[in-house]
Design a protein around this motif. Structure first.
Motif, short mmCIF file in Angstrom:
data_model
loop_
_atom_site.label_atom_id
_atom_site.label_comp_id
_atom_site.label_asym_id
_atom_site.label_seq_id
_atom_site.Cartn_x
_atom_site.Cartn_y
_atom_site.Cartn_z
N GLU A 172 -12.77 14.15 7.52
CA GLU A 172 -11.36 13.84 7.78
C GLU A 172 -11.18 12.34 7.58
OE1 GLU A 172 -8.75 15.77 8.94
OE2 GLU A 172 -9.74 17.65 9.51
N MET A 173 -10.12 11.95 6.86
CA MET A 173 -9.89 10.51 6.68
C MET A 173 -8.47 10.27 6.17
SD MET A 173 -12.02 9.68 3.20
CE MET A 173 -11.44 10.27 1.59
N GLY A 174 -7.96 9.10 6.49
CA GLY A 174 -6.70 8.67 5.93
C GLY A 174 -5.47 9.31 6.54
N VAL A 175 -4.43 9.45 5.73
CA VAL A 175 -3.11 9.92 6.15
C VAL A 175 -2.63 10.99 5.19
CG1 VAL A 175 -0.74 9.20 6.70
CG2 VAL A 175 -2.62 7.57 6.96
N GLY A 176 -1.88 11.95 5.68
CA GLY A 176 -1.33 12.99 4.82
C GLY A 176 -0.38 12.44 3.77
N MET A 177 -0.37 13.08 2.61
CA MET A 177 0.52 12.75 1.49
C MET A 177 0.28 11.36 0.91
SD MET A 177 4.19 14.49 2.35
CE MET A 177 4.32 16.23 2.78
N ARG A 178 -0.88 10.78 1.16
CA ARG A 178 -1.19 9.47 0.62
C ARG A 178 -2.64 9.45 0.14
NH1 ARG A 178 1.26 5.31 5.16
NH2 ARG A 178 3.17 6.46 5.58
N ILE A 179 -2.96 8.40 -0.61
CA ILE A 179 -4.34 8.13 -0.98
C ILE A 179 -4.70 6.74 -0.48
CG2 ILE A 179 -5.87 7.61 -2.93
CD1 ILE A 179 -4.57 9.93 -4.42
N THR A 180 -5.75 6.67 0.33
CA THR A 180 -6.24 5.40 0.85
C THR A 180 -7.48 5.05 0.06
OG1 THR A 180 -5.46 6.12 3.03
CG2 THR A 180 -6.83 4.13 2.96
N LYS A 181 -7.33 4.21 -0.94
CA LYS A 181 -8.40 3.97 -1.91
C LYS A 181 -9.68 3.46 -1.25
CE LYS A 181 -9.34 1.69 -6.34
NZ LYS A 181 -10.57 1.00 -5.92
N LYS A 182 -9.57 2.59 -0.26
CA LYS A 182 -10.78 2.05 0.35
C LYS A 182 -11.59 3.15 1.05
CE LYS A 182 -8.66 0.60 4.74
NZ LYS A 182 -8.48 -0.54 5.69
N TYR A 183 -10.90 4.13 1.63
CA TYR A 183 -11.61 5.25 2.25
C TYR A 183 -12.25 6.13 1.18
CZ TYR A 183 -9.15 4.25 6.68
OH TYR A 183 -8.67 3.66 7.83
N GLY A 184 -11.53 6.35 0.09
CA GLY A 184 -12.08 7.15 -0.99
C GLY A 184 -13.32 6.53 -1.61
N ASP A 185 -13.28 5.21 -1.81
CA ASP A 185 -14.45 4.52 -2.35
C ASP A 185 -15.62 4.59 -1.37
OD1 ASP A 185 -13.18 3.79 -4.73
OD2 ASP A 185 -12.44 1.91 -3.89
N GLN A 186 -15.32 4.45 -0.09
CA GLN A 186 -16.35 4.51 0.94
C GLN A 186 -17.04 5.87 0.95
OE1 GLN A 186 -14.95 3.41 4.89
NE2 GLN A 186 -16.57 4.56 5.89
N LEU A 187 -16.26 6.94 0.87
CA LEU A 187 -16.84 8.28 0.89
C LEU A 187 -17.58 8.57 -0.41
CD1 LEU A 187 -17.26 10.99 2.30
CD2 LEU A 187 -15.08 11.74 1.34
N THR A 188 -17.06 8.12 -1.54
CA THR A 188 -17.75 8.33 -2.81
C THR A 188 -19.13 7.68 -2.78
OG1 THR A 188 -15.64 8.41 -3.99
CG2 THR A 188 -17.60 8.04 -5.31
N ASP A 189 -19.22 6.47 -2.24
CA ASP A 189 -20.53 5.83 -2.06
C ASP A 189 -21.45 6.74 -1.26
OD1 ASP A 189 -19.80 3.52 -3.43
OD2 ASP A 189 -19.23 2.43 -1.61
#
Length: 309
Positions: free
Chosen positions: A192-209
């Motif tokens: 679970e991360m971030g906010v609905g209906m949005r993309i939080t790039k820093k969280y996405g990069d963190q999880l991709t790592d």
């Protein structure tokens, strides 16, 4: 290689298709490779996983010689929900994550659910990516049923998240994708991360790592990876919930993922009509704010924050 997991006819000569993209080593498959599956799009208003699907594939393709196993990416297992910006399955008034493991001879949603379970079964790990709703922001975290703790916590530590929340089994719904897969022996981690209906790039990069680090741990990737964060691990009893006592407009005065002291000021619920404060919100305990209200309009009982003690 794009593959169709399930296909169902719709009115007006259309089709509902659940698709995945399979990435394999450049030298092909020997038959002994492990597989990791990345799943998202269960809820149509949760979009954080869309960026992760893109970014993970981009990085793998740039260094495809480092791929030693199979990566299956399922960006939209509820495509109708994503297309219509609705949480559930349009026309059925159903939450996709409440119908697993499905039924092959059942209704359309049950049939699709059964095909998804069949396709994911046997993965060395499944990462089931969710966002919060439009009302709350969540730090990157993995949520785990205590019954699967011994299997899943060691895997979750590689995902580079800030927090691992181990839930009591009584609070876990048995009709979810993760529960259904874990029961049949396919380790599944719910992010679970971030906010609905949005993309939080820093969280996405963190999880991709983190996904790449998990792939390396599983023997699916031999490229360079980061050293994952050391996550905080907690049980249900260490989490405090703060709910609104009055209706109004909530304005926080603390930051997300920040420390607070007991009786510290969290924020205020304002009354725009009278120019008064309907309620001041204070922390019930020392801890870290890991969930914080993002959408300002609140009613009595609305969740304002969660604090990890």
């Amino acid at each position: 290689m794009i593959e169709t997991v399930a296909s169902v006819g719709l009115p007006i000569d259309e089709k509902l298709m659940i698709q995945k993209n399979r990435l394999v080593p450049v030298n092909g498959l020997s038959g002994n490779e492990k597989r990791i599956s990345i799943v998202t799009g269960t809820h149509g208003d949760e979009l954080e996983g869309q960026y992760v699907c893109y970014e993970l594939q981009r990085r793998i393709k740039e260094n495809i010689e480092c791929l030693t196993g199979i990566v299956d990416v399922y960006p939209a297992i509820n495509p109708l929900g994503i297309d219509s910006i609705t949480r559930g399955i349009p026309g059925f008034d159903l939450d996709m994550n409440r119908i697993f493991p499905g039924l092959e001879n059942g209704s359309m949603p049950e049939y699709i659910a059964s095909k998804i379970i069949d396709d994911l079964s046997g993965s060395a790990a499944v990462v089931d990516i969710h966002a919060s709703n439009i009302f709350l922001e969540e730090i990157p975290q993995v949520r785990i049923n205590e019954l699967s703790r011994d299997t899943l916590v060691p895997l979750a530590k590689h995902l580079n998240v800030d927090y691992i929340w181990v839930h009591s089994s009584a609070t876990v719904l048995e009709s979810t994708l993760a529960y259904s897969l874990n029961v049949i022996g396919t380790p599944t981690l719910v992010v679970e991360m971030g906010v609905g209906m949005r993309i939080t790039k820093k969280y996405g990069d963190q999880l991709t790592d983190g996904i790449l680090a998990l792939m390396k741990e599983l023997g699916i990737w031999n490229g360079e990876v980061i050293t994952p964060k050391e996550p905080i691990i907690s049980e249900d009893g260490e989490v405090s919930f703060i709910n609104a006592g009055k209706s109004g407009v909530f304005v926080p005065c603390v930051g997300h993922w920040k420390n607070v002291k007991k009786d510290g000021h969290i924020g205020d619920i304002l009354n725009p009509l009278t120019g008064e404060i309907n309620e001041r919100i204070f922390a019930p305990t020392d801890g870290i704010v890991f969930t914080l209200r993002e959408y300002p309009i609140v009613n009595e009982g609305s969740l304002i924050a969660r604090i990890l003690a």
